[in-house]
Design an enzyme around this catalytic site. Structure first.
Site, mmCIF file in Angstrom:
data_model
loop_
_atom_site.group_PDB
_atom_site.id
_atom_site.type_symbol
_atom_site.label_atom_id
_atom_site.label_comp_id
_atom_site.label_asym_id
_atom_site.label_seq_id
_atom_site.Cartn_x
_atom_site.Cartn_y
_atom_site.Cartn_z
ATOM 1 N N LYS A 201 -44.402 -41.361 18.488
ATOM 2 C CA LYS A 201 -43.926 -40.118 19.110
ATOM 3 C C LYS A 201 -43.652 -40.392 20.575
ATOM 4 C CE LYS A 201 -45.981 -35.685 20.410
ATOM 5 N NZ LYS A 201 -46.851 -34.601 19.957
HETATM 6 C C1 R5P Z 1 -50.366 -33.976 23.751
HETATM 7 O O1 R5P Z 1 -50.822 -34.984 24.103
HETATM 8 C C2 R5P Z 1 -50.260 -33.621 22.371
HETATM 9 O O2 R5P Z 1 -50.161 -34.754 21.571
HETATM 10 C C3 R5P Z 1 -49.132 -32.676 22.012
HETATM 11 O O3 R5P Z 1 -49.140 -32.623 20.637
HETATM 12 C C4 R5P Z 1 -47.792 -33.106 22.520
HETATM 13 O O4 R5P Z 1 -47.783 -33.072 23.900
HETATM 14 C C5 R5P Z 1 -46.630 -32.327 21.917
HETATM 15 O O5 R5P Z 1 -46.601 -31.074 22.329
HETATM 16 P P1 R5P Z 1 -45.491 -30.527 23.294
HETATM 17 O O6 R5P Z 1 -44.243 -30.413 22.496
HETATM 18 O O7 R5P Z 1 -46.028 -29.189 23.712
HETATM 19 O O8 R5P Z 1 -45.334 -31.475 24.434
#
Ligand code: R5P
Length: 314
Positions: A201
């Site tokens: 990711k």
């Molecule tokens: C943060 O470290 C988490 O893994 C969240 O799941 C990630 O940041 C994704 O969320 P957002 O789309 O709000 O950035």
């Protein structure tokens, strides 16, 4: 004992057995269980996923939009392909009847008050199996103070997960002072993949994102990041998948939206149906006009009140 049946005769001798490759990039050599879990996370038709990330509380506590997951997030869950969350929220708040795949946050430790890269693995393999999860997510801080430790967290998780057919999602976390450019993300994503992550990711960047996806041999899902206007978030999602991402893992841009159920469906349109940003935004606006405003307990099902302007009450 049931009677023995007659031996079959229809061997379809003129039909060759199909030997299909697995649909997901770089994933053909995994074992059946691993592939089956990945095929629940990623839609085999589109090859992509809409993961709803709601794990922010693991280091930030009850942030905006996640104060009450039971009230605000559960109505969204049926529209996601996958939920990404902690075991605490899974056990306490998500009904076990929920059928979608779960990606479990498996690292943690420091809060926002401390050095964030100082993470350790925060769940055992045994518990991940007990929770019937489809993947485990671990934060990797390339260039961060505890870079090596977070890489070791990831490689241990890959080793443990591979033993039981559970994929590891490596989440590339970028320190506040680091430059978010293609060079950094190529490095971070490639390192995660080389060291065994089953998918990665990472953040979208407007310049050269396609070189990040091209140089990563396993699927990449785009992290959403800070809340943007809906139109911009849909455009970013569109660009990411058109430039090689296998979907999104989005949190704030969905659950902090003015109309989260409309937004997640519009994002899914972009991801699975290649809707153009303009088409997806139209879809968002249309669904938004029908969405419950969240000030009742209908779980998002309520139809909007009919306009009564101009009509006198009897
Ligand atoms: C943060 O470290 C988490 O893994 C969240 O799941 C990630 O940041 C994704 O969320 P957002 O789309 O709000 O950035």
């Amino acid at each position: 004992m049931p009677e023995a049946d007659k031996e079959g005769k229809d061997f379809c001798l003129d039909t060759q057995v199909k030997n299909n490759g697995f649909f997901l990039k770089g994933s053909n050599s995994h074992d059946w269980g691993m592939k089956n879990r990945l095929a629940r996370i990623f839609n085999p038709k589109s090859g992509r996923t809409v993961m709803l990330a709601i794990d922010h509380g693991y280091f930030q506590g009850p942030t905006t939009g996640l104060e009450r997951i039971d009230v605000k997030i559960l109505p969204l869950a049926p529209y996601a392909d996958t939920l990404m969350l902690t075991r605490g929220i899974l056990r306490s708040t998500v009904p076990p009847e929920y059928q979608k795949p779960i990606v479990l946050r498996a690292s943690g430790g420091p809060s926002i008050l401390k050095e964030l890269s100082d993470e350790q693995l925060a769940v055992s393999m045994e518990d991940a199996i007990r929770l019937n999860v489809c993947a485990m997510a671990v934060q990797v801080f390339i260039g961060g103070e505890y870079e090596t430790r977070t890489i070791e967290n990831m490689t241990r998780l890959v080793d443990m997960g591979t033993r039981y057919g559970i994929p590891t999602l490596a989440v590339t976390a970028v320190g506040k002072d680091m430059k978010r450019d293609a060079r950094y993300f190529r490095l971070a994503c490639r390192m995660c993949a080389e060291l065994g992550a089953h998918y990665v990711k990472t953040y979208y960047i407007p310049k050269d994102f396609e070189t990040v996806t091209a140089s990563c041999p396993v699927p990449i899902v785009m992290a959403g990041g800070k809340k943007l206007p809906e139109k911009d978030a849909l455009k970013m999602s569109y660009n990411a998948v058109q430039e090689g991402a296998s979907g999104v893992d989005m949190g704030r841009n969905i659950f902090q939206s003015k109309a989260p159920i409309a937004m997640i469906q519009a994002v899914a349109g972009v991801v699975h149906d290649n809707l153009k940003p303009k088409e997806a935004y139209e879809m968002y606006k249309d669904l938004k006009s029908k969405e419950c405003k969240g000030d009742c307990k209908c779980g998002g099902k309520k139809k909007p009140a009919k306009k009564t302007a101009g009509k006198k009450k009897k």
